[in-house]
Design an enzyme around this catalytic site. Structure first.
Site, PDB file in Angstrom:
ATOM      1  N   ARG A  40       7.818   4.115  -5.458  1.00 27.06           N
ATOM      2  CA  ARG A  40       7.828   3.543  -3.741  1.00 27.06           C
ATOM      3  C   ARG A  40       7.014   1.938  -4.361  1.00 27.06           C
ATOM      4  O   ARG A  40       7.512   1.139  -3.548  1.00 27.06           O
ATOM      5  CB  ARG A  40       7.630   4.132  -2.446  1.00 27.06           C
ATOM      6  CG  ARG A  40       7.799   3.227  -1.159  1.00 27.06           C
ATOM      7  CD  ARG A  40       8.370   4.366   0.068  1.00 27.06           C
ATOM      8  NE  ARG A  40       6.713   4.279   0.421  1.00 27.06           N
ATOM      9  CZ  ARG A  40       6.386   4.932   1.344  1.00 27.06           C
ATOM     10  NH1 ARG A  40       7.759   5.031   2.128  1.00 27.06           N
ATOM     11  NH2 ARG A  40       5.691   5.177   1.512  1.00 27.06           N
ATOM     12  N   LEU A  42      11.306   1.296   7.193  1.00 31.94           N
ATOM     13  CA  LEU A  42      10.605   2.147   5.540  1.00 31.94           C
ATOM     14  C   LEU A  42      11.354   3.456   5.195  1.00 31.94           C
ATOM     15  O   LEU A  42      12.054   3.337   6.328  1.00 31.94           O
ATOM     16  CB  LEU A  42       9.049   1.397   5.942  1.00 31.94           C
ATOM     17  CG  LEU A  42       8.378   2.454   4.217  1.00 31.94           C
ATOM     18  CD1 LEU A  42       8.184   1.591   3.878  1.00 31.94           C
ATOM     19  CD2 LEU A  42       7.394   3.366   4.864  1.00 31.94           C
ATOM     20  N   ARG A  99      -7.795 -20.848  -1.270  1.00 28.55           N
ATOM     21  CA  ARG A  99      -6.787 -20.588  -0.198  1.00 28.55           C
ATOM     22  C   ARG A  99      -5.437 -21.417  -0.417  1.00 28.55           C
ATOM     23  O   ARG A  99      -6.228 -22.304  -0.568  1.00 28.55           O
ATOM     24  CB  ARG A  99      -7.660 -20.318   0.996  1.00 28.55           C
ATOM     25  CG  ARG A  99      -6.367 -19.459   2.176  1.00 28.55           C
ATOM     26  CD  ARG A  99      -6.426 -19.505   3.076  1.00 28.55           C
ATOM     27  NE  ARG A  99      -5.623 -19.605   4.561  1.00 28.55           N
ATOM     28  CZ  ARG A  99      -5.207 -19.741   4.728  1.00 28.55           C
ATOM     29  NH1 ARG A  99      -4.457 -21.194   4.584  1.00 28.55           N
ATOM     30  NH2 ARG A  99      -3.981 -19.022   5.577  1.00 28.55           N
ATOM     31  N   LYS A 127       6.509  -2.089   1.371  1.00 28.24           N
ATOM     32  CA  LYS A 127       5.543  -1.372   2.599  1.00 28.24           C
ATOM     33  C   LYS A 127       4.538  -2.281   2.578  1.00 28.24           C
ATOM     34  O   LYS A 127       3.097  -2.010   1.140  1.00 28.24           O
ATOM     35  CB  LYS A 127       4.947   0.196   2.035  1.00 28.24           C
ATOM     36  CG  LYS A 127       4.000   0.744   3.012  1.00 28.24           C
ATOM     37  CD  LYS A 127       4.315   2.767   2.457  1.00 28.24           C
ATOM     38  CE  LYS A 127       3.457   3.069   2.831  1.00 28.24           C
ATOM     39  NZ  LYS A 127       3.325   3.198   4.471  1.00 28.24           N
ATOM     40  N   GLU A 155      12.610   2.890  13.495  1.00 29.38           N
ATOM     41  CA  GLU A 155      12.089   3.789  13.409  1.00 29.38           C
ATOM     42  C   GLU A 155      11.098   3.849  13.806  1.00 29.38           C
ATOM     43  O   GLU A 155      10.856   2.751  14.889  1.00 29.38           O
ATOM     44  CB  GLU A 155      11.288   3.136  11.408  1.00 29.38           C
ATOM     45  CG  GLU A 155      10.628   1.929  11.800  1.00 29.38           C
ATOM     46  CD  GLU A 155      10.537   1.840  10.225  1.00 29.38           C
ATOM     47  OE1 GLU A 155      10.365   3.186   9.490  1.00 29.38           O
ATOM     48  OE2 GLU A 155      10.589   0.945   9.787  1.00 29.38           O
ATOM     49  N   TYR A 179       1.171  -1.792   0.260  1.00 29.67           N
ATOM     50  CA  TYR A 179      -0.232  -0.091  -0.065  1.00 29.67           C
ATOM     51  C   TYR A 179       1.366   1.665   0.228  1.00 29.67           C
ATOM     52  O   TYR A 179       2.170   1.260   0.233  1.00 29.67           O
ATOM     53  CB  TYR A 179      -1.273  -0.211   1.119  1.00 29.67           C
ATOM     54  CG  TYR A 179      -0.406   0.300   2.517  1.00 29.67           C
ATOM     55  CD1 TYR A 179       0.759  -0.830   3.301  1.00 29.67           C
ATOM     56  CD2 TYR A 179      -0.140   2.283   3.467  1.00 29.67           C
ATOM     57  CE1 TYR A 179       1.073  -0.394   4.615  1.00 29.67           C
ATOM     58  CE2 TYR A 179       0.143   1.575   4.746  1.00 29.67           C
ATOM     59  CZ  TYR A 179       0.744   0.826   5.115  1.00 29.67           C
ATOM     60  OH  TYR A 179       1.457   1.458   6.086  1.00 29.67           O
ATOM     61  N   HIS A 239      -1.104 -21.206  -0.141  1.00 26.17           N
ATOM     62  CA  HIS A 239       0.133 -20.193   0.079  1.00 26.17           C
ATOM     63  C   HIS A 239       0.282 -20.388  -0.966  1.00 26.17           C
ATOM     64  O   HIS A 239       1.810 -18.844  -1.862  1.00 26.17           O
ATOM     65  CB  HIS A 239       1.226 -21.052   1.040  1.00 26.17           C
ATOM     66  CG  HIS A 239       0.505 -21.211   1.725  1.00 26.17           C
ATOM     67  ND1 HIS A 239      -0.623 -21.491   2.642  1.00 26.17           N
ATOM     68  CD2 HIS A 239       1.166 -20.631   3.485  1.00 26.17           C
ATOM     69  CE1 HIS A 239      -1.215 -21.457   4.078  1.00 26.17           C
ATOM     70  NE2 HIS A 239       0.437 -20.635   4.689  1.00 26.17           N
TER      71      HIS A 239
HETATM   72  C1  LIG Z   1       6.534   1.201   9.278  1.00 28.62           C
HETATM   73  C2  LIG Z   1       6.783   3.377   8.846  1.00 28.62           C
HETATM   74  N1  LIG Z   1       7.872   3.826   8.710  1.00 28.62           N
HETATM   75  C3  LIG Z   1       8.142   5.040   8.085  1.00 28.62           C
HETATM   76  C4  LIG Z   1       6.308   5.822   7.926  1.00 28.62           C
HETATM   77  C5  LIG Z   1       6.831   6.844   7.010  1.00 28.62           C
HETATM   78  O1  LIG Z   1       6.550   7.103   5.937  1.00 28.62           O
HETATM   79  P1  LIG Z   1       6.067   8.224   4.502  1.00 28.62           P
HETATM   80  O2  LIG Z   1       7.124   9.304   5.409  1.00 28.62           O
HETATM   81  O3  LIG Z   1       6.448   7.380   3.551  1.00 28.62           O
HETATM   82  O4  LIG Z   1       4.698   8.367   4.987  1.00 28.62           O
HETATM   83  C6  LIG Z   1       5.736   4.281   7.419  1.00 28.62           C
HETATM   84  C7  LIG Z   1       4.407   5.327   6.994  1.00 28.62           C
HETATM   85  O5  LIG Z   1       3.250   4.879   7.740  1.00 28.62           O
HETATM   86  C8  LIG Z   1       6.207   3.842   8.315  1.00 28.62           C
HETATM   87  O6  LIG Z   1       4.285   2.542   8.050  1.00 28.62           O
END
Ligand SMILES: Cc1ncc(COP(=O)(O)O)c(C=O)c1O
Length: 292
Positions: free
Chosen positions: A52, A205, A100, A147, A180, A33, A102
């Protein structure tokens, strides 16, 4: 206002059931997403978000369900049908619907969902005075650069933090490295005045806001270092903040029971908060960072 979403080829009312029970996103979290800020009808940093998204799909061996031009047109149409001054655009692609099992199903068509909701930015007081964050063990997998819609460890850590009265949680590896936050990236201003954040490798991320803030910082002449840092560095850090599409630049003034710096948002955080608000077409929010 009836909110309209685009689900698998149709515009539907957001609350109308529209996804099949055997959609792999629903059953396995087999999807990716993006969340894009929309200000006055304009999606911000859309090219970076779509790049991304394409990368996340490629890393999981999934295909883009439409051409980039059609995806942009659908996004524009969903924004047009949900007129909001400040919104977030949610794009989700799952591997599709299949019995369903895997292994990846052959010849399945990916499911695309596009929806818009009112943006929930941090309150003015949070941006002006900063927030407190908890620490949580980083229990996630080794490909956090993708993501994916698999967010259970993030949800569990955030829920626990909220129950304990914190705004967010920083994920910490077993060696003490802060990776993070549950839905944002983490920055420090270290004891020498350098802006520090974890490198954009597989352990975090690579946030779009993180990338923009790094560019704004470099352009403003702030020394920047992309390196891992540990919780102990809070003892000497001058400032800390979070970045995210909806978090914007959010000052962090306390981590568990440790005060960061003098307990108030510092000058680097406030400058970057202002610059990022201006970059995002949110100049009216920039003043909140000035109050310190
Ligand atoms: C785990 C994680 N890290 C960092 C971010 C920040 O990413 P962005 O600046 O692209 O929103 C998000 C955003 O949802 C996130 O879920």
């Amino acid at each position: 206002m009836t909110r309209i979403a685009y689900v698998d080829g149709r515009f539907v009312r957001l609350h109308e059931p529209a996804v099949a029970a055997e959609d792999r996103g629903f059953q396995f979290g087999d999807g990716v997403y993006e969340m894009v800020k929309v200000v006055d009808g304009i999606p911000r940093d859309l090219d970076r978000h779509l790049a991304r998204l394409a990368r996340s799909l490629a890393e999981l061996g999934m295909t883009m369900p439409t051409s980039p031009a059609v995806l942009r047109a659908v996004a524009r149409e969903v924004i047009r049908r949900n007129p909001l001054a400040r919104a977030t655009l949610y794009l989700q692609i799952t591997r599709g619907t299949a019995p369903r099992a895997h292994p990846f199903p052959a010849g399945v068509r990916p499911t695309l969902v596009v929806a818009v909701r009112r943006a929930l930015f941090p309150a003015a007081g949070e941006r002006a005075r900063g927030v407190a964050v908890a620490l949580a063990p980083d229990l996630r997998w080794q490909r956090r650069d993708i993501k994916s819609t698999n967010l259970l460890p993030n949800l569990l850590a955030r829920q626990r933090a909220v129950e304990r009265g914190f705004r967010e949680a920083w994920f910490v590896e077993s060696d003490g490295t802060v990776t993070e936050a549950t839905a944002a990236n983490v920055f420090l201003v270290d004891g020498t005045g350098r802006l520090v954040t974890h490198p954009a490798d597989r352990r975090i991320l690579g946030g779009i806001t993180r990338a923009v803030v790094l560019e704004l910082a470099r352009a403003a002449g702030i020394p920047v270092e992309e390196r891992p840092f540990r919780v102990e560095e809070l003892a000497t850090a001058r400032e800390a903040f979070l970045t995210g599409t909806t978090s914007l630049v959010l000052p962090v003034v306390r981590v568990e029971d440790r005060t960061v710096g003098d307990g108030r948002p510092g000058p680097v955080t406030r400058l970057l908060g202002r610059l990022y608000a201006e970059h995002s077409g949110l100049a009216d929010l920039a003043g909140d960072y000035a109050q310190g």
